[in-house]
Design a protein around this motif. Structure first.
Motif, PDB file in Angstrom:
ATOM      1  N   THR A  83      19.769  79.303  22.912  1.00 51.11           N
ATOM      2  CA  THR A  83      20.423  77.997  22.837  1.00 51.11           C
ATOM      3  C   THR A  83      21.932  78.119  22.981  1.00 51.11           C
ATOM      4  OG1 THR A  83      18.662  77.089  21.454  1.00 51.11           O
ATOM      5  CG2 THR A  83      20.788  75.970  21.376  1.00 51.11           C
ATOM      6  N   LEU A  84      22.537  79.085  22.292  1.00 52.00           N
ATOM      7  CA  LEU A  84      23.983  79.256  22.369  1.00 52.00           C
ATOM      8  C   LEU A  84      24.423  79.612  23.787  1.00 52.00           C
ATOM      9  CD1 LEU A  84      24.777  81.148  19.025  1.00 52.00           C
ATOM     10  CD2 LEU A  84      24.814  78.686  19.484  1.00 52.00           C
ATOM     11  N   LYS A  85      23.652  80.460  24.460  1.00 53.85           N
ATOM     12  CA  LYS A  85      23.992  80.830  25.841  1.00 53.85           C
ATOM     13  C   LYS A  85      23.836  79.637  26.779  1.00 53.85           C
ATOM     14  CE  LYS A  85      22.739  85.766  25.550  1.00 53.85           C
ATOM     15  NZ  LYS A  85      24.002  86.350  26.046  1.00 53.85           N
ATOM     16  N   ALA A  86      22.769  78.878  26.605  1.00 54.37           N
ATOM     17  CA  ALA A  86      22.536  77.725  27.473  1.00 54.37           C
ATOM     18  C   ALA A  86      23.600  76.654  27.260  1.00 54.37           C
ATOM     19  CB  ALA A  86      21.146  77.150  27.225  1.00 54.37           C
ATOM     20  N   ALA A  87      23.957  76.402  26.006  1.00 55.14           N
ATOM     21  CA  ALA A  87      24.985  75.408  25.714  1.00 55.14           C
ATOM     22  C   ALA A  87      26.328  75.826  26.318  1.00 55.14           C
ATOM     23  CB  ALA A  87      25.113  75.206  24.209  1.00 55.14           C
ATOM     24  N   ALA A  88      26.676  77.106  26.192  1.00 56.25           N
ATOM     25  CA  ALA A  88      27.938  77.603  26.735  1.00 56.25           C
ATOM     26  C   ALA A  88      27.997  77.434  28.249  1.00 56.25           C
ATOM     27  CB  ALA A  88      28.124  79.069  26.362  1.00 56.25           C
ATOM     28  N   ALA A  89      26.825  77.454  28.894  1.00 53.81           N
ATOM     29  CA  ALA A  89      26.752  77.286  30.350  1.00 53.81           C
ATOM     30  C   ALA A  89      26.627  75.817  30.759  1.00 53.81           C
ATOM     31  CB  ALA A  89      25.577  78.086  30.905  1.00 53.81           C
TER      32      ALA A  89
END
Length: 363
Positions: A83-89
């Protein structure tokens, strides 16, 4: 027609269901890539379903696949990282239950999505299952009077993947895996009434040789509006999947089995569907037919989220809902260990929710 591009994270049982839902029921979306930690598994899944891209690198699928939506069907311990990686992208996110392993992870995920201005939907399919939704409409139409008790149970003889039994990977047992459905359905039926107390009992009765976690649990939740929710969940029940709900009101009762039959069995003192002036036909016992489509509601929840992404709407079930479910799970584990009712809010610091039960019994 613009088709929203979806990257599917996971190549197991639930990922199969999500892909089938997109493929059969959601022409507005297109699965363009799949990720698995094992390259052979990712490739096999892509070839099986005709998905053009496959990855065994989480950063690569999120950043290089051209997706707009990340659909997370990974083991619990990977939910926060993905989730954190997807949100950052800048990707919109729909995530399978439970939202996270810990409340700290849940808070970080919600905050990251808000900061990135991306949508986060907690994928609770019971809020979209056609038969359960027909039950909710009956209640809203006044068919059972004032609701005072809800029951929901989901039971089978154990999960399909080994990681579910590992507390480090799952965070808990049947309560994390299946009890979360009942909790969010209770909240859905009560318009998100605040839970004020939890009492639970649990044990490991069938899978003692492979897990420290509970495989059978009963939980009682008291809500601020006076409704009591009773959840029965088991990995120790033989004979296949059992998923059913019961609604008790001052003017009637409803029983609905998600997999058996094509009707919700109900008794109403006064009838319902008043707007259609058909109350006389629903007085007494009736067998309310539900929409005969993919009973568990997966296509419905995914279609709803794609619509939210395409038309900039707020998902009906959010990350905050997933966090509320997780807090109740914490309280249930603590209650089962201490043999007493736990009052909410409740936010102890633990590595895994199930440790509240495992370690608590040692004191």
């Amino acid at each position: 027609m613009h088709r929203t591009k979806v990257a599917l994270l996971g190549a197991g049982f639930i990922a199969d269901i999500h892909f089938e839902s997109y493929h059969r029921f959601i022409p507005e979306a297109e699965v363009v890539a799949v990720y698995a930690r094992n390259a052979d598994k990712a490739k096999a899944f892509a070839e099986k379903h005709g998905i053009p891209q496959w990855y065994d690198d989480l950063d690569a699928i999120i950043n290089d696949s051209g997706c707009e939506v990340v659909d997370i069907c990974l083991p619990n311990f990977l939910h926060c990282t993905a989730t954190l990686k997807a949100a950052a992208a800048g990707k919109h996110i729909i995530i399978e239950k439970p939202l996270a392993v810990t409340l700290e992870e849940a808070d970080a995920m919600i905050a990251a999505c808000k900061q990135a201005n991306v949508k986060l939907m907690y994928a609770e399919e019971l809020c979209f299952a056609p038969k359960y939704e027909r039950v909710r409409k009956m209640v809203k139409d006044g068919g059972v009077g004032e609701v005072y008790m809800l029951k929901q149970g989901e039971k089978h003889s154990g999960p399909h993947s080994e990681w579910f039994y590992n507390k480090q990977l799952a965070g808990g047992g049947v309560l994390m895996d299946m009890g979360c459905h009942a909790i969010e359905w209770f909240r859905w039926m009560t318009n998100n009434s605040r839970a004020v107390s939890v009492y639970a009992t649990m044990s490991t009765v069938l899978h003692k040789d492979i897990t420290e976690c509970e495989d059978n649990s009963v939980m009682i939740i008291e809500f601020e509006n006076g409704v009591v929710g009773i959840a029965e969940n088991s990995w120790a029940k033989h004979g296949g999947m059992d998923d059913r709900c019961e609604v008790y009101g001052t003017g009637g009762v409803v029983y609905a089995d998600l997999f058996m039959g094509n009707a919700a069995v109900s008794y109403s003192k006064h009838g319902y569907d008043y707007a259609m002036e058909k109350a006389d036909t629903t007085i007494g016992w009736s067998f309310t037919i539900f929409e005969e489509v993919f009973n568990q509601g997966y296509p419905h929840e995914l279609k709803h989220f794609i619509d939210c992404v395409q038309h900039d709407k707020q998902p009906l079930v959010t990350g905050e809902d997933g966090r509320a479910v997780l807090e109740i799970i914490y309280a249930a584990y603590a209650s089962a260990a201490e043999g007493r009712k736990i009052m909410l809010p409740f936010h102890p610091k633990v590595e895994r929710p199930v440790d509240l039960w495992i370690e608590g019994r040692k004191k």
